[in-house]
Design a protein around this motif. Sequence first.
Motif, PDB file in Angstrom:
ATOM      1  N   MET A  84       0.862  -1.177   0.000  1.00 34.46           N
ATOM      2  CA  MET A  84       0.000   0.000   0.000  1.00 34.46           C
ATOM      3  C   MET A  84       0.907   1.239   0.000  1.00 34.46           C
ATOM      4  O   MET A  84       1.874   1.316   0.760  1.00 34.46           O
ATOM      5  CB  MET A  84      -0.900  -0.012   1.235  1.00 34.46           C
ATOM      6  N   SER A  85       0.565   2.202  -0.835  1.00 36.91           N
ATOM      7  CA  SER A  85       1.369   3.423  -0.912  1.00 36.91           C
ATOM      8  C   SER A  85       1.106   4.308   0.305  1.00 36.91           C
ATOM      9  O   SER A  85       0.112   4.145   1.014  1.00 36.91           O
ATOM     10  CB  SER A  85       1.036   4.194  -2.188  1.00 36.91           C
ATOM     11  N   HIS A  86       2.003   5.248   0.536  1.00 42.02           N
ATOM     12  CA  HIS A  86       1.822   6.182   1.653  1.00 42.02           C
ATOM     13  C   HIS A  86       0.541   6.991   1.479  1.00 42.02           C
ATOM     14  O   HIS A  86      -0.188   7.233   2.446  1.00 42.02           O
ATOM     15  CB  HIS A  86       3.028   7.126   1.765  1.00 42.02           C
ATOM     16  N   LYS A  87       0.282   7.376   0.242  1.00 36.68           N
ATOM     17  CA  LYS A  87      -0.932   8.154  -0.042  1.00 36.68           C
ATOM     18  C   LYS A  87      -2.180   7.352   0.311  1.00 36.68           C
ATOM     19  O   LYS A  87      -3.085   7.851   0.988  1.00 36.68           O
ATOM     20  CB  LYS A  87      -0.960   8.561  -1.522  1.00 36.68           C
ATOM     21  N   ALA A  88      -2.241   6.115  -0.112  1.00 34.05           N
ATOM     22  CA  ALA A  88      -3.396   5.257   0.170  1.00 34.05           C
ATOM     23  C   ALA A  88      -3.547   5.026   1.671  1.00 34.05           C
ATOM     24  O   ALA A  88      -4.668   5.009   2.202  1.00 34.05           O
ATOM     25  CB  ALA A  88      -3.265   3.940  -0.568  1.00 34.05           C
ATOM     26  N   ALA A  89      -2.434   4.863   2.372  1.00 35.44           N
ATOM     27  CA  ALA A  89      -2.479   4.653   3.820  1.00 35.44           C
ATOM     28  C   ALA A  89      -3.041   5.884   4.540  1.00 35.44           C
ATOM     29  O   ALA A  89      -3.861   5.756   5.462  1.00 35.44           O
ATOM     30  CB  ALA A  89      -1.086   4.325   4.351  1.00 35.44           C
ATOM     31  N   ILE A  90      -2.623   7.042   4.092  1.00 31.30           N
ATOM     32  CA  ILE A  90      -3.128   8.290   4.700  1.00 31.30           C
ATOM     33  C   ILE A  90      -4.622   8.434   4.450  1.00 31.30           C
ATOM     34  O   ILE A  90      -5.393   8.750   5.359  1.00 31.30           O
ATOM     35  CB  ILE A  90      -2.341   9.500   4.155  1.00 31.30           C
ATOM     36  N   ILE A  91      -5.050   8.184   3.231  1.00 30.37           N
ATOM     37  CA  ILE A  91      -6.474   8.289   2.896  1.00 30.37           C
ATOM     38  C   ILE A  91      -7.296   7.288   3.698  1.00 30.37           C
ATOM     39  O   ILE A  91      -8.365   7.616   4.223  1.00 30.37           O
ATOM     40  CB  ILE A  91      -6.696   8.123   1.374  1.00 30.37           C
ATOM     41  N   ASP A  92      -6.802   6.056   3.846  1.00 30.02           N
ATOM     42  CA  ASP A  92      -7.511   5.046   4.643  1.00 30.02           C
ATOM     43  C   ASP A  92      -7.659   5.505   6.094  1.00 30.02           C
ATOM     44  O   ASP A  92      -8.712   5.317   6.710  1.00 30.02           O
ATOM     45  CB  ASP A  92      -6.788   3.699   4.584  1.00 30.02           C
ATOM     46  N   ARG A  93      -6.589   6.056   6.671  1.00 30.11           N
ATOM     47  CA  ARG A  93      -6.657   6.518   8.062  1.00 30.11           C
ATOM     48  C   ARG A  93      -7.657   7.648   8.218  1.00 30.11           C
ATOM     49  O   ARG A  93      -8.410   7.698   9.188  1.00 30.11           O
ATOM     50  CB  ARG A  93      -5.272   6.958   8.535  1.00 30.11           C
ATOM     51  N   ILE A  94      -7.671   8.553   7.266  1.00 29.47           N
ATOM     52  CA  ILE A  94      -8.618   9.679   7.330  1.00 29.47           C
ATOM     53  C   ILE A  94     -10.056   9.165   7.231  1.00 29.47           C
ATOM     54  O   ILE A  94     -10.937   9.586   7.984  1.00 29.47           O
ATOM     55  CB  ILE A  94      -8.322  10.711   6.223  1.00 29.47           C
ATOM     56  N   GLN A  95     -10.287   8.234   6.318  1.00 29.27           N
ATOM     57  CA  GLN A  95     -11.642   7.695   6.137  1.00 29.27           C
ATOM     58  C   GLN A  95     -12.101   6.858   7.324  1.00 29.27           C
ATOM     59  O   GLN A  95     -13.302   6.705   7.549  1.00 29.27           O
ATOM     60  CB  GLN A  95     -11.713   6.878   4.847  1.00 29.27           C
ATOM     61  N   SER A  96     -11.185   6.327   8.105  1.00 29.69           N
ATOM     62  CA  SER A  96     -11.572   5.505   9.254  1.00 29.69           C
ATOM     63  C   SER A  96     -11.974   6.344  10.476  1.00 29.69           C
ATOM     64  O   SER A  96     -12.546   5.823  11.426  1.00 29.69           O
ATOM     65  CB  SER A  96     -10.430   4.565   9.638  1.00 29.69           C
ATOM     66  N   ILE A  97     -11.697   7.615  10.456  1.00 36.50           N
ATOM     67  CA  ILE A  97     -12.050   8.482  11.593  1.00 36.50           C
ATOM     68  C   ILE A  97     -13.562   8.688  11.621  1.00 36.50           C
ATOM     69  O   ILE A  97     -14.172   9.067  10.625  1.00 36.50           O
ATOM     70  CB  ILE A  97     -11.332   9.845  11.484  1.00 36.50           C
ATOM     71  N   GLN A  98     -14.167   8.432  12.746  1.00 34.47           N
ATOM     72  CA  GLN A  98     -15.603   8.606  12.911  1.00 34.47           C
ATOM     73  C   GLN A  98     -15.867   9.882  13.711  1.00 34.47           C
ATOM     74  O   GLN A  98     -15.525   9.949  14.895  1.00 34.47           O
ATOM     75  CB  GLN A  98     -16.216   7.397  13.638  1.00 34.47           C
ATOM     76  N   LEU A  99     -16.443  10.857  13.092  1.00 33.25           N
ATOM     77  CA  LEU A  99     -16.739  12.120  13.763  1.00 33.25           C
ATOM     78  C   LEU A  99     -18.222  12.196  14.102  1.00 33.25           C
ATOM     79  O   LEU A  99     -19.067  11.686  13.358  1.00 33.25           O
ATOM     80  CB  LEU A  99     -16.356  13.304  12.875  1.00 33.25           C
ATOM     81  N   GLU A 100     -18.528  12.858  15.194  1.00 39.12           N
ATOM     82  CA  GLU A 100     -19.930  13.089  15.546  1.00 39.12           C
ATOM     83  C   GLU A 100     -20.515  14.124  14.601  1.00 39.12           C
ATOM     84  O   GLU A 100     -19.853  15.106  14.263  1.00 39.12           O
ATOM     85  CB  GLU A 100     -20.034  13.647  16.975  1.00 39.12           C
TER      86      GLU A 100
END
Length: 189
Positions: A1-17
């Motif tokens: 997995m590229s660094h870019k894809a890893a960053i995007i995955d982490r951002i998408q996994s954040i659950q905000l109220e």
Amino acid sequence: MSHKAAIIDRIQSIQLEEAPLPVIPRFKYPEGETISTFVAMAEKAGARVLCTENEAHTYAVINGKVTGQKHYYSAFHDSKPLQDATTEELAELTVAIYKAPLGVAENGAVWIGEDALPQRVGIAIVEQLVIVVKVDNIVYNMHEAYQTIEPQALGYGVFVSGPSKTADIEQSLVVGAHGACGLTVIVEK
């Protein structure tokens, strides 16, 4: 997995109220000064403002604007529809006259949506732009304007305030660099 894809995955996994949108307060403004404020601000932005008494008076003023003009577009006359214009015909366009459904007093701007613009470029390539707005359609501030126009329902729209102008780093003002050299706003009763 590229660094870019890893960053995007982490951002998408954040659950905000989910949070409700803020309530925009009703701003107070001077009663009875909407039209005089609109005229003053439009003139300050470089527009020429004419007030007409009725539709017939407006039509007479518009006739004066297009008399002798070979290449013009008018929402009030039988001119060639802009959507059918060739590139060469658009390049020769000197005057365009539009109907605006809304004016804003605090900045002297008028709103024109895509329904009134048969060609988006028509508003920017002419030498002289004339826009007619009814006095009853002038609101005091941008908060009221956005409650009226529903920008999300349109594909395109523009607030116009004064003729095109720009200044370079030496502060040399150039009028008409990116659009019309002159703007006349007709406020119709």
